[in-house]
Design a protein around this motif. Structure first.
Motif, mmCIF file in Angstrom:
data_model
loop_
_atom_site.group_PDB
_atom_site.id
_atom_site.type_symbol
_atom_site.label_atom_id
_atom_site.label_comp_id
_atom_site.label_asym_id
_atom_site.label_seq_id
_atom_site.Cartn_x
_atom_site.Cartn_y
_atom_site.Cartn_z
ATOM 1 N N SER A 168 6.607 3.670 2.660
ATOM 2 C CA SER A 168 5.882 4.725 1.950
ATOM 3 C C SER A 168 6.430 6.100 2.277
ATOM 4 C CB SER A 168 4.392 4.675 2.289
ATOM 5 O OG SER A 168 3.826 3.465 1.890
ATOM 6 N N THR A 209 0.843 -1.191 0.000
ATOM 7 C CA THR A 209 0.000 0.000 0.000
ATOM 8 C C THR A 209 0.877 1.239 0.000
ATOM 9 O OG1 THR A 209 -1.671 -1.176 1.271
ATOM 10 C CG2 THR A 209 -1.855 1.212 1.201
ATOM 11 N N HIS A 237 1.089 3.959 1.492
ATOM 12 C CA HIS A 237 0.418 4.469 2.691
ATOM 13 C C HIS A 237 0.341 5.988 2.649
ATOM 14 C CE1 HIS A 237 -0.270 0.843 4.976
ATOM 15 N NE2 HIS A 237 0.955 0.431 4.722
ATOM 16 N N GLU A 253 -6.535 3.866 5.515
ATOM 17 C CA GLU A 253 -6.174 3.198 6.756
ATOM 18 C C GLU A 253 -6.871 3.882 7.935
ATOM 19 O OE1 GLU A 253 -2.378 3.584 4.192
ATOM 20 O OE2 GLU A 253 -4.213 4.706 4.567
ATOM 21 N N SER A 284 5.057 -0.023 9.857
ATOM 22 C CA SER A 284 4.127 0.803 9.079
ATOM 23 C C SER A 284 4.005 2.220 9.648
ATOM 24 C CB SER A 284 2.746 0.132 9.101
ATOM 25 O OG SER A 284 1.838 0.835 8.322
ATOM 26 N N PRO A 285 3.923 3.273 8.782
ATOM 27 C CA PRO A 285 3.822 3.247 7.319
ATOM 28 C C PRO A 285 5.146 3.034 6.592
ATOM 29 C CG PRO A 285 3.751 5.507 8.053
ATOM 30 C CD PRO A 285 3.774 4.658 9.296
#
Length: 488
Positions: free
Chosen positions: A417, A40, A42, A47, A413-414
């Motif tokens: 990205s 993704t 992000h 999300e 995460s993220p």
């Protein structure tokens, strides 16, 4: 992260020598491998853990705005890199895929209505749609609609300008660029130790895993971008900034489908809500993936657990990471995160049939024969000291020594990205004397450097249009249901 930092440094300081040590025999074989993450881009479009409701029932968007800002920085650098031969054809690593938030039930529908109202009026989220019509739901998400009882109301926040990213391919291309520009890329090399010298440089002890030969390299600056392996290496460095930090490993499991007939019924990344009591890292999602030009579907995550810090790590990783300076941080999390423990136990007890059953919230007629279980990358969540104990954090953190001679990245995460933004932070923290002279070149690569795009709509439109064209995310590649006419 390491490949991104190397590429940025090569652009602004082409005369510096750069050496990359990779423990495995191939690039991006751990967390950056395309099947080891959801791919993704992000940008907080879908999300839901980035847009929580506060006690008053209002949807807070500050974290979503910050993550989106950071992703725009990555888009700009990738656009520059494509136009200047650093990266190859953009479709190799980035493709347009709608990003969608999904809820059901009256409370879920109302939450998405509020979320849409809060985000859609913000410049970075313009074009987001709110959908609560079952026929429109079925038109856009046929796989999720088939067999669904729409007496249970559903809602979507739909954004067309999301992306799917093959971070493995992106990493390989950045490292290939570094190698072609004179950097030394050493695969199959394990960093054993980091020792600070009196002149401020570092001795990096490295073992060739093929031959067993050990050598020591002197470096004026070290970046530790080893994913789950970053914490142990930073601990070995002895820098005071790492004191109190710990890590909690969680392995990801996904169900994968590659049957073209099934894959053709879904074209979106659809994120739902974590179940009550489950941690934010458990948010379920059904993702379209584009890898080597082939489309597939990914559903998960289902959590697994191992004390390893890397997928190809050791079972002693966790226990060896416990030090006197982080013991209370680790124990504090053990006491306060009982919900996480309960969630992990439940996940570990799930059978394949149980995993397919839990998928039915997204795909009511899910058939286990269509899906295979894959083990994704290992994630090491940050444990940070708080008071006398510790707290488990979702996200990433740059740890840099006070003198700027070493830095590393912890967390997940993220993650990838926001790699360009994170590495620009590293460059500013660790090279304060050089950074000023680098700024003209950096602004050529990232025109919004030092500017919040959310506060400069004219610049946002300019860099958006540029990146859409450079990354070929507009025109014939734009998905149907376009809602970004003001940007495209």
């Amino acid at each position: 992260m390491s490949a991104t930092l190397g590429a940025l440094l090569r652009q602004v300081q082409p005369d510096w020598s750069i050496t990359v040590f990779e423990r495995l025999e191939a690039a991006a074989a751990e967390s950056s491998d395309p099947w080891n993450n959801a791919g993704t881009g992000h940008s907080a479009l879908c999300e839901l853990n980035y847009t929580p409701q506060n006690a008053a029932g209002e949807v807070e968007i500050s974290k979503a705005v910050d993550i989106n800002e950071r992703f725009q920085v990555s888009r700009q650098f990738w656009s520059y890199a494509v136009e200047n031969g650093v990266l190859a054809a953009p479709s190799h690593f980035i493709n347009p895929i709608p990003h969608v938030s999904f809820t059901h039930g009256a409370n879920g529908v109302e939450y998405l209505r509020k979320r849409h109202a809060a985000l859609s009026r913000h410049p970075l989220f313009e074009g987001m749609e709110f959908i609560d019509d079952s026929a429109e739901f079925a038109s856009r998400l046929p796989l999720m609609a088939k067999g669904r009882d729409f007496s249970d109301p559903v809602a979507l926040n739909w954004t067309d300008y999301g992306t799917d990213i093959d971070f493995g391919e992106l990493t390989k291309e950045l490292l290939a660029y570094l190698g072609a520009s004179g950097a030394d890329i050493a695969f199959g090399h394990q960093v054993l130790n980091l020792t600070k010298q009196s002149d401020g440089s570092w001795l990096v002890k490295v073992r060739n895993e093929r031959t067993g030969k050990v050598r020591v390299v002197n470096a004026k600056f070290v970046f530790v971008g080893a994913g789950g392996g970053a914490l142990p290496l930073l601990q070995k460095s002895g820098i005071k900034e790492i004191a109190g930090f710990g890590g909690f490993p969680v392995s990801g499991l996904f169900l994968r489908a590659t049957n073209p007939e099934l894959v053709a019924q879904h074209e979106a990344k659809v994120y739902g809500q974590a179940s009550v009591g489950a941690p934010p890292m458990s948010v379920p999602h059904l993702d379209t993936r584009v890898i080597n030009g082939e489309r597939g579907l990914l559903f998960g995550p289902y959590a697994g657990w191992t004390p390893k810090f890397l997928k190809d790590g050791k079972y002693t990783d966790l226990i060896k990471s416990v030090k006197p300076n982080n013991l209370f941080s680790m124990l504090g999390v053990g006491v306060t995160e009982m919900g996480l423990v309960k969630y992990l136990v439940e996940e570990l007890l799930k059978s394949q049939a149980g995993r397919v059953d839990s998928m039915e919230e997204f795909i009511p007629r899910a058939d286990g024969k269509d899906w295979e279980l894959i083990i994704a990358g290992q994630r090491v969540q940050i444990i940070r000291r708080k008071g006398a104990g510790g707290v488990l954090e979702l996200g990433t953190a740059v740890i840099a020594a006070e003198d700027g001679s070493i830095a590393g990245l912890l967390g997940a995460s993220p993650g990838a990205s926001t790699c360009v933004s994170a590495m620009l932070d590293v460059m500013q923290k660790c090279f304060p004397r050089e950074f000023g002279s680098w700024e003209p070149k950096l602004k050529e690569m990232v025109p919004s450097l030092g500017v919040k795009l959310s506060e400069n709509q004219a610049l946002f439109k300019e860099v958006w249009d540029w990146s859409q064209q450079a990354l070929r995310l507009d025109g014939n590649n734009t998905p149907k249901h376009s809602g970004v006419a003001s940007h495209a």
